[in-house]
Write an enzyme that holds these catalytic residues in place. Sequence first.
Site, PDB file in Angstrom:
ATOM      1  N   ASP A  62      -5.237  10.780   2.959  1.00  0.00           N
ATOM      2  CA  ASP A  62      -4.388   9.621   2.729  1.00  0.00           C
ATOM      3  C   ASP A  62      -2.923  10.044   2.711  1.00  0.00           C
ATOM      4  OD1 ASP A  62      -4.200   6.796   1.963  1.00  0.00           O
ATOM      5  OD2 ASP A  62      -3.313   7.620   0.152  1.00  0.00           O
ATOM      6  N   THR A  95       0.011   3.965   5.431  1.00  0.00           N
ATOM      7  CA  THR A  95       1.052   4.850   4.912  1.00  0.00           C
ATOM      8  C   THR A  95       1.341   5.990   5.886  1.00  0.00           C
ATOM      9  OG1 THR A  95      -0.665   6.005   3.679  1.00  0.00           O
ATOM     10  CG2 THR A  95       0.585   4.360   2.508  1.00  0.00           C
ATOM     11  N   THR A  96       0.294   6.539   6.500  1.00  0.00           N
ATOM     12  CA  THR A  96       0.500   7.626   7.453  1.00  0.00           C
ATOM     13  C   THR A  96       1.259   7.107   8.665  1.00  0.00           C
ATOM     14  OG1 THR A  96      -1.697   8.327   6.763  1.00  0.00           O
ATOM     15  CG2 THR A  96      -0.703   9.531   8.563  1.00  0.00           C
ATOM     16  N   ASP A 392      -7.473   1.631  -0.627  1.00  0.00           N
ATOM     17  CA  ASP A 392      -6.965   1.151   0.660  1.00  0.00           C
ATOM     18  C   ASP A 392      -7.789  -0.034   1.166  1.00  0.00           C
ATOM     19  OD1 ASP A 392      -5.396   3.367   0.371  1.00  0.00           O
ATOM     20  OD2 ASP A 392      -5.573   4.034   2.444  1.00  0.00           O
TER      21      ASP A 392
HETATM   22  P1  ADP Z   1      -2.860   5.046   7.747  1.00  0.00           P
HETATM   23  O1  ADP Z   1      -2.503   5.746   6.492  1.00  0.00           O
HETATM   24  O2  ADP Z   1      -1.676   4.788   8.594  1.00  0.00           O
HETATM   25  O3  ADP Z   1      -3.711   3.853   7.528  1.00  0.00           O
HETATM   26  P2  ADP Z   1      -5.200   6.253   8.867  1.00  0.00           P
HETATM   27  O4  ADP Z   1      -5.544   7.702   8.858  1.00  0.00           O
HETATM   28  O5  ADP Z   1      -5.963   5.344   7.982  1.00  0.00           O
HETATM   29  O6  ADP Z   1      -3.676   6.142   8.563  1.00  0.00           O
HETATM   30  O7  ADP Z   1      -5.321   5.765  10.371  1.00  0.00           O
HETATM   31  C1  ADP Z   1      -5.052   4.453  10.741  1.00  0.00           C
HETATM   32  C2  ADP Z   1      -5.111   4.315  12.231  1.00  0.00           C
HETATM   33  O8  ADP Z   1      -6.422   4.618  12.708  1.00  0.00           O
HETATM   34  C3  ADP Z   1      -4.846   2.886  12.651  1.00  0.00           C
HETATM   35  O9  ADP Z   1      -3.935   2.869  13.720  1.00  0.00           O
HETATM   36  C4  ADP Z   1      -6.201   2.374  13.073  1.00  0.00           C
HETATM   37  O10 ADP Z   1      -6.121   1.375  14.049  1.00  0.00           O
HETATM   38  C5  ADP Z   1      -6.835   3.610  13.601  1.00  0.00           C
HETATM   39  N1  ADP Z   1      -8.288   3.535  13.648  1.00  0.00           N
HETATM   40  C6  ADP Z   1      -9.147   3.178  12.685  1.00  0.00           C
HETATM   41  N2  ADP Z   1     -10.433   3.218  13.120  1.00  0.00           N
HETATM   42  C7  ADP Z   1     -10.378   3.608  14.415  1.00  0.00           C
HETATM   43  C8  ADP Z   1     -11.351   3.851  15.431  1.00  0.00           C
HETATM   44  N3  ADP Z   1     -12.640   3.696  15.214  1.00  0.00           N
HETATM   45  N4  ADP Z   1     -10.912   4.260  16.647  1.00  0.00           N
HETATM   46  C9  ADP Z   1      -9.614   4.438  16.856  1.00  0.00           C
HETATM   47  N5  ADP Z   1      -8.649   4.237  15.956  1.00  0.00           N
HETATM   48  C10 ADP Z   1      -9.006   3.813  14.743  1.00  0.00           C
HETATM   49 MG    MG Z   2      -5.672   3.756   6.706  1.00  0.00          MG
END
Ligand code: ADP
Ligand code: MG
Length: 549
Positions: A62, A95-96, A392
């Site tokens: 996270d 957040t990322t 989240d």
């Molecule tokens: P954040 O802290 O920004 O939420 P995450 O590590 O949770 O970071 O990643 C979020 C990103 O991953 C988003 O852009 C989301 O659309 C993408 N994402 C989630 N599930 C999938 C998936 N199955 N395939 C591709 N991208 C995905």
């Molecule tokens: Mg996320």
Amino acid sequence: MSNSPQYIILKEGTAESKGREAQRNNIQAAKLISEIVRSSLGPRGMDKMLVDSLGDVTITNDGATMLKEIDVQHPAAKMLVEVSKATDNEVGDGTTSAVILAGALLEKAEELISKDVHPTVVVDGYMKALEKAQLILESIAEKVDPSSKTDLLKIATTSMMTKLVSDDAPHLAQLVVDAVTQVAEKAEDGTYKVDIDNVKVEKKAGGSMVDTKLISGIALDKEVVHSAMPKRVENAKIALINSPLEIEKTEFSAEIRINDPDQMQKFLDEENSILKGMVDKIEDAGANLVICQKGIDDVAQHYLARAGIMAIRRVKESDMSKLAKATGARIVTNLDDLSSKDLGQAKLAEERKIEEDKWVFIEGCKNPKAVTILVRGGSQRVVDEAERALHDALMVTKDVVEMPSIVAGGGAPEVEVASQLRAWAQKLQGREQLAALRYAEAIETIATILAENAGMDPIDTQVDLRARHSKGEKWAGVDALSGKVANMWNKSVVEPTAVKMQILKAATESACMILRIDDVIASSKSSAPPGGPGGGMGGMGGMGGMGGM
Ligand code: ADP
Ligand code: MG
């Protein structure tokens, strides 16, 4: 030159860096922060192990947690940490992405600045592009029915899939959706409000993740104080008391001289009867469950047990107010005030054993808008990360219930916004157009990084995505799980529009704020001078928390 007088206005030892140099330092530091979180984006992102100065280990994926744990010192780097915090508070997810986007915007700005585009022009171009990007996002987003659990389930699952606990995402997402829909309140205009404080997340290491349960009520990590008390009370009438059921010790030391055994007995009897009086008041009010924020004397416990009243002591203040809300009880300080009107109600209060601990569950509360998710899992680190993932997921579900609009994930909306921005930028003048084009590129990096983290070729993917979007496939994105470009809507990877809006806004604003700085003055007290080549890096030495590694 040598004749001109020198004026000293800054205190001795003050470090200052100006103009280009200050800008370069700030941009470098901010980019470094975004480098840290970059590899953890998306479902195939890596996890980070953070070790603090005491050797405690946190394993997380996270962004907000990572940046909270590492001790950043450079002022510009701190601003990016703020971006992740603000995003966490505002929408709970993304957040990322927000930090990565801010880093990308700064990187692109740096290229322009080195080509003699003034930072103010970059900032203006970025701000215009932000406004347009938000409009585009709004126009491509889809409405959903906030009371439909299937859509909410997709949202919660997408958010969970990117976390350490992704294997259990379907099970946990179901709990999240049940919890949020249970506490959601419908307003007169048909919209919903969700007070996420009504969902209490408790964790207990042990068992497995599938044992994680939703309790419609409140779970307390406490046991019934006396073995002779009932362990199960149906139709509980609950007294919440925040003063001790003990005889208060005097502040000063007093001495009582007793010369005959009768007096001794009288003294003890007096104490006894005070405590008995307390219990009588509780009994008279009609309570059969006492929850006390402070201690309960042994003698009082005995009388409570004799009256068949169940009692719990030393309950946290935050839990007391949750209990008050859930059961409809009023928290009483002075027992003389306690009456039947102050009691709360619940269908069942019961002590149950979880591993070696005893917990008290209060279920079927008067106000059903209070629920607990009890997280179980193999080890403390697993339940800790599960708790963060639940946070989240709870937040994104709340976001959609409150603002029922969603977009697909996997970088699809980012690529679509970028491609529409490029078309729009043609209408802008000269250098502002350059800035807007760079803005579009920066947004697109979210998709490329997702591809990179999934082991795909970032350039090929970018070309493929651009081609598909120009053909009108607005939800073409990176399917990180299969490692191919796909229609992410059909893959049920969806996210709240509110999160995407917040990412754009927070990242652009902070990037612009950093770009506007052309002078960094650090007072001599500061341990980290921001100036000098490598000085910016020196500030980063503040990742001291990991120094032991
Ligand atoms: P954040 O802290 O920004 O939420 P995450 O590590 O949770 O970071 O990643 C979020 C990103 O991953 C988003 O852009 C989301 O659309 C993408 N994402 C989630 N599930 C999938 C998936 N199955 N395939 C591709 N991208 C995905
Ligand atoms: Mg996320």
